[in-house]
Design an enzyme around this catalytic site. Sequence first.
Site, PDB file in Angstrom:
ATOM      1  N   ARG A 286       0.963  -1.253   0.042  1.00 35.37           N
ATOM      2  CA  ARG A 286      -0.190   0.058   0.004  1.00 35.37           C
ATOM      3  C   ARG A 286       0.718   1.043  -0.108  1.00 35.37           C
ATOM      4  O   ARG A 286       0.602   2.224  -0.554  1.00 35.37           O
ATOM      5  CB  ARG A 286      -0.828   0.091   1.112  1.00 35.37           C
ATOM      6  CG  ARG A 286      -2.227  -0.406   0.822  1.00 35.37           C
ATOM      7  CD  ARG A 286      -3.336  -0.228   1.913  1.00 35.37           C
ATOM      8  NE  ARG A 286      -3.020  -0.737   3.049  1.00 35.37           N
ATOM      9  CZ  ARG A 286      -3.667  -0.911   4.248  1.00 35.37           C
ATOM     10  NH1 ARG A 286      -4.895  -0.704   4.278  1.00 35.37           N
ATOM     11  NH2 ARG A 286      -3.087  -1.426   5.259  1.00 35.37           N
TER      12      ARG A 286
ATOM     13  N   GLY B 165       1.999 -22.041  11.449  1.00 33.04           N
ATOM     14  CA  GLY B 165       3.252 -21.499  10.780  1.00 33.04           C
ATOM     15  C   GLY B 165       4.257 -22.548  10.260  1.00 33.04           C
ATOM     16  O   GLY B 165       4.117 -22.952   8.929  1.00 33.04           O
TER      17      GLY B 165
ATOM     18  N   GLY C   1       4.660  -8.432  23.793  1.00 30.06           N
ATOM     19  CA  GLY C   1       4.584  -8.581  22.244  1.00 30.06           C
ATOM     20  C   GLY C   1       3.984 -10.047  21.947  1.00 30.06           C
ATOM     21  O   GLY C   1       3.772 -10.265  20.391  1.00 30.06           O
TER      22      GLY C   1
ATOM     23  N   LYS D  19      -7.976 -22.357  11.634  1.00 33.26           N
ATOM     24  CA  LYS D  19      -7.174 -23.286  11.162  1.00 33.26           C
ATOM     25  C   LYS D  19      -7.764 -24.614  11.520  1.00 33.26           C
ATOM     26  O   LYS D  19      -7.425 -25.693  10.709  1.00 33.26           O
ATOM     27  CB  LYS D  19      -6.041 -23.207  12.537  1.00 33.26           C
ATOM     28  CG  LYS D  19      -5.323 -22.023  12.291  1.00 33.26           C
ATOM     29  CD  LYS D  19      -4.364 -21.609  13.196  1.00 33.26           C
ATOM     30  CE  LYS D  19      -3.578 -20.370  12.940  1.00 33.26           C
ATOM     31  NZ  LYS D  19      -2.905 -19.845  14.086  1.00 33.26           N
TER      32      LYS D  19
ATOM     33  N   GLY E 155       5.368 -16.041  13.332  1.00 33.55           N
ATOM     34  CA  GLY E 155       6.798 -15.218  13.192  1.00 33.55           C
ATOM     35  C   GLY E 155       6.956 -15.090  11.824  1.00 33.55           C
ATOM     36  O   GLY E 155       6.823 -16.007  10.947  1.00 33.55           O
TER      37      GLY E 155
END
Length: 432
Positions: A48, A134, A187, A205, A306
């Site tokens: 963007r 992941g 975080g 999932k 991640g």
Amino acid sequence: MPAPAPIKVALLGCGTVGTEVVRLLTDQAPDLTARVGAPVELAGIAVRKPNKHREVPAELLTTDVDALLESDVDVVVEVIGGIEPVRTWLLKALNAGKSVVTANKALLAEHSAELFEAADRSGADLYFEAAVAGAIPLLRPLRESLAGDRITRVMGIVNGTTNFILSGMDATGAGYGEALEEATRLGYAEADPTADVDGFDAASKAAILASLAFHSRVTAAEVHREGIASVSAADIAAAKGLGRTVKLLAICERVTQGGAESVSVRVHPAMIPRTHPLAGVHGAFNAVFVEADAAGEMMFYGKGAGGAPTASAVLGDLVAVARNRVQGGRGPRESAYAALPARPMGQTPTRYHISLDVADKPGVLSQVAAVFAEHDVSIAAVRQEGRVDDAGLVIVTHAATDAALRSTVDKIGGLPVVREVVSVMRVEGEET
Ligand code: HSE
């Protein structure tokens, strides 16, 4: 021999995962060429705000997604997420015969049918290993390695944020609010943690896992979903007292009743024995336990989120898709032939652990036990701890339908001899 034509790749999105995809494509270019049999070239990166991406080659950046999709790219890699406009873009790519690699679990859990149909019509590939757990190779084992077996159950920890919170509660005795605060501070939890803590991420999932494992189409809307916000320190303590721990589980289970098969697909917190392989999965890690008739029990473990771990799964798919292009074929197609229906949660067999504060006087246990009998729920274990003027009563049931168990708990909560229903938690991972 003429040099093989490069496989041209369009990347949609360049956030945490996209940046790592670019890095791996660049750093490993010679190896990828050797593995694929042709160079894999990044033709453009749709973003963007191009001025916000100094870490990738400026000449590749574009804001014009349609022009990139209409160019001569062979493969579209999507790491933006969300439903629209991504759905429209990926359908456009597939309709034009371009293969798609995506990490978009929400899109696949809701719109896989039309995406697969578009891929089938044009002969393109649609790969999505990064959408679930992941970096962990899981979808390809389900789709390919176990294609000759009959999978009976897939049960996993597929959300790192909630596993981090529950691991913290188990380790420190903290309540949910305190553990969530800690996860946010470090975080692990996003500023708006709803998708994770309310189980939406895990439900998408679970829908993808169930569809692959049972050769059926399950959408996110068919997944029974409960998050972790109501898990209390008392629930965790009760679990500990019984040698169990609490995990948010995505469970996809084949249920056979009266000769008819269906699939129960659900996401909810549950107590599992501390000896179960999933109990040893701590922090933000993911793991998925698979049971199949011939293979028996298997566990897949690793990093579920991640940039680099997710990019690893994306690159694996990209290599597979590129190889298919070089060899002129396609990878395995969708297999939804079994068309097993999703079973409503109320009709799903499950087990409950119930912890009560009761008056300590004659006849209490028999009143409580009578409610179980009334609802045709069989008791597996009872433990009572006497205190000064009341008692703690812990009951673990055998398997019964979730509807029967819920009605039992509702009625017990209304008995005058029951002072408080301290904890109600499903039990998984042990004999029924
Ligand atoms: N938010 C997810 C998690 C990762 O906490 O595991 C992406 O699906």
